[in-house]
Every structure is written in structure tokens, then in C-alpha cells.
Design a protein around this motif. Structure first.
Motif, PDB file in Angstrom:
ATOM      1  N   VAL A  46       0.904  -1.293  -0.018  1.00 43.38           N
ATOM      2  CA  VAL A  46      -0.070  -0.116  -0.154  1.00 43.38           C
ATOM      3  C   VAL A  46       0.845   1.182   0.001  1.00 43.38           C
TER       4      VAL A  46
ATOM      5  N   THR B  35      -3.636   2.349  -8.332  1.00 44.95           N
ATOM      6  CA  THR B  35      -4.005   2.261  -6.874  1.00 44.95           C
ATOM      7  C   THR B  35      -4.935   1.083  -6.798  1.00 44.95           C
ATOM      8  N   GLN B  39      -4.725  -2.398  -4.242  1.00 46.83           N
ATOM      9  CA  GLN B  39      -5.560  -2.476  -3.548  1.00 46.83           C
ATOM     10  C   GLN B  39      -5.747  -4.295  -3.306  1.00 46.83           C
ATOM     11  N   SER B  42      -2.922  -5.922  -2.099  1.00 45.68           N
ATOM     12  CA  SER B  42      -2.753  -6.125  -0.935  1.00 45.68           C
ATOM     13  C   SER B  42      -4.117  -6.795   0.054  1.00 45.68           C
ATOM     14  N   ASP B  43      -5.315  -6.669  -0.621  1.00 49.40           N
ATOM     15  CA  ASP B  43      -6.352  -7.439  -0.124  1.00 49.40           C
ATOM     16  C   ASP B  43      -6.243  -9.064  -0.184  1.00 49.40           C
TER      17      ASP B  43
END
Lengths: 216, 216
Positions: A46, B35, B39, B42-43
Motif C-alpha cells: 500500500v 491504486t 489494493q 494487498s487484499d
């Protein structure tokens, strides 16, 4: 395979250099590292969102927001522009008239490590294998042309097309040579030859031919 | 290199099979994905937190919480226990008396793909190179012994020590053989020999020796 593992493997095996087998191994490895480590790794990803793109060379860079006192003059427009420049482009010690066009940031890092280049860069982005520049790459070349017109009265000293010496690299380099020929006194490419530590016996014909052409 | 990139490279190059060079390449690649993709990735990592560890074989697995009607009987203790079992251990069609001890989940997946094993597993965790079982591994072996006492009146039909045929794999296998000798009628290891598609000419002495011993 269980759902979050499958999801992880799907996402990670789509990244360059990571196959489904390594992604599976990574998933179980990370799970076994535990919650805190998983959070740290997720944060590291992130964190990439805080990177900016340099408005001049389009390289990815990071800059802490400068602390500003309340009421201090801001000179908004100039300040904002300077904030968008990477450390190389904002370095007044570097020769703005010497420009290296590279495919990606890792190539820039490699060139910087030689400590033999004191110019600026243009990051073009990954070249397509069909030898056609995409719209982003065209915009970046146009931005380079504009900055050459604006800052260097229309002609750079030298543009080094530092693109990999592959077949499609050559095609793209020729395209750029054509596009940029009026914008620099000299347009060059990186020398070809036998890598340091390499052996003549094992060099292919093209490499050896390049080494002959570049003999010094 | 800029801070979030450096952080990312530090974190990712500590993962198995990823070096600093690949980590750097990944960082810029991910940044350029934008972005939303950052995300999603990262999820996918945080999703690993939802995985559970099977209380019987210690494999990582995922199970959706069963929807329960309010007021319906829960049989709490039994339900909770069943929830902790992976799909292999809770499968009544599988032979509980046949146990394969493996190092990691990816080995389990490889064995499952052969469709030739209908028993259950014990995941031991990565073996140390010094040939000594660590405390977690000892606890897992003890848990296996307890379940053999409880469910199989003290003796399993067969325990297959499915550990890599490396030097330290052999040392650890011998340790386990000693530990478990009273808990199974037969203790075996995977056969050694020339891999399918391999050539005798290129097999090392140990492999060829194993192939001779295992001839059929």
C-alpha cells in the motif's frame, strides 16, 4: 485449494517473474509468518501508493511533504512544480542537455550505478513486442520534445536511446531515432559488445559483430 | 532509491525465492499498475489471515462460517471441533489408519494430485538443516501419537514419512522412525529412483542405487 489461497495465487502469479507454483509456496509461507508479518507486507504494498511520478522524466519517486509554517509564503505554482520533480530532474548539477531514454526505472538505477552518466532521463515504459509505441509512450516523447524546445532552445546536446539491444528494442529505437532526429545534435545508442567477463568463444555472431564495430 | 520502494524491496526480498532485483522490479511494476490493483494485491495478502489451521493435520485451510438460524441447536463443542478440521481430515471416506507425514502444504497438494493416496496427513513444518526437530514439530508428532492412541487403539496401519530424500531429510526421517516405531504396523518412506522422463546416464550414484534397490 482453499479460497484465500486460490485468490492469492491468482493475483500473485499474474505478476512478472512469479509462477503459480511460487505463488502457492509464498501463500503458505506468508500464512505461517502470522498476522503481524502479513500486515507489514500488505503495508509495504500500500505504501507504493505514496510514490509520485516525476513530471519531467516520469520516473517514480518519493518526497516527504516539506514542513511549512502557517502563514509563510508558499509561491504555490512554483512549489507544486518542484514537488513533482524527482531528485535527478531537480538536481541543478546535472546536465539537462544530455538525455537518456530508458524503458523502466530499474534500467535508470542500473545506469546510475555506473556513475558515468550526469544527464537526465526519460522513462518510456515497457516496450510492446510489436514495435509500435503506445499512446502513453507517444505522450512522453512529446513531453520530452516540449521540454527540449522550452529549456534547450529546440536542440539537446545528445539523446542516448538506452533501450535493450533486442530485435524489438531495435525496431523501437529506430522509431524514436526518426521521431527525435530534429531535437538533438547527436542521437546514440548504448555500445554493443562482449560483456566484461564474457568469452569470445561463446558470444553469438551479432554480439561479436557489434564488438568488432565498437572496437577501441 | 525512494523510501516506499526501499521498504517494499526490504520486505519482499526476505520472502523465499524473491531476490532484491526481482523485488525492485515488482515494486515499480505494482506502482505502475495503479491504486486499484495495489489494493487488490494487498487484499489478497490480508485474506490469508482468514485461513485456519486444521487441529488434526495442521494444514492451512479455509472454511466459510456455516449459516446458523437463530435459536437452532448448536451442539457447540462438537461443531467447533468439526469447524477446525480441514476437508481431508473431516472426510469420512478417507482411511484414518494411513498417515503421510509431509513437510509442508505444497507437498500435500503434490501428493493429492497423484490421486493415489487415500489416507490422512500430518504437516510437520519446514525441517531444520541441523537434523533436529523443533518444539512445534515435536508437539505435532505428539498430537499424532495421541490421535493414534485415541482413534486407532494405539497403532496406525502405516505411516509414510514423505520427507524429501535429502541428507537432512534422511536424518529427520530416521528421528521420526525412532519416535513413531511403536505407533504403526509399518513405517515407510517414498520410493527413490529415476524420475519419469529422466535418463540413467545423468542420474547420480545415490539415485541410481535407489532405483536398483526399488526395482520392480
Amino acid at each position: 485449494m482453499s479460497d484465500p489461497i486460490k485468490k492469492f495465487v491468482d493475483v500473485f502469479s499474474s505478476l512478472p517473474g512469479i509462477g503459480p507454483r511460487q505463488a502457492t509456496r509464498l501463500a503458505f509461507y506468508l500464512k505461517n509468518l502470522g498476522t503481524n508479518n502479513i500486515q507489514e507486507i500488505s503495508d509495504a504494498i500500500v505504501g507504493l501508493n505514496y510514490l509520485k511520478t516525476c513530471s519531467e522524466c516520469f520516473s517514480t519517486h518519493y518526497q516527504n511533504q516539506p514542513q511549512r509554517k502557517i502563514g509563510a509564503p508558499t509561491e504555490a505554482s512554483e512549489k507544486t512544480n518542484a514537488d513533482n520533480l524527482c531528485s535527478t530532474c531537480s538536481n541543478t548539477q546535472r546536465n539537462k542537455g544530455l538525455i537518456a531514454i530508458v524503458e523502466k526505472e530499474t534500467d535508470l538505477i542500473s545506469l546510475e550505478k555506473t556513475k558515468k552518466f550526469n544527464g537526465r532521463y526519460l522513462i518510456l515504459g515497457d516496450l510492446k513486442k510489436d514495435g509500435v509505441l503506445d499512446s502513453v509512450q507517444k505522450l512522453r516523447l512529446n513531453s520530452l520534445k516540449r521540454s527540449i524546445k522550452r529549456d534547450l532552445s529546440g536542440q539537446a546536446e545528445e539523446i542516448i536511446i538506452a533501450i535493450n539491444p533486442t530485435t524489438y528494442g531495435d525496431i523501437n529505437a529506430n522509431l524514436m531515432l526518426h521521431e527525435l532526429k530534429d531535437y538533438a545534435k547527436k542521437i546514440s545508442r548504448l555500445g554493443r559488445g562482449i560483456p566484461t567477463g564474457g568469452e569470445i568463444e561463446f558470444a553469438d555472431e551479432d554480439t561479436l559483430g557489434g564488438a568488432l564495430d565498437n572496437r577501441n
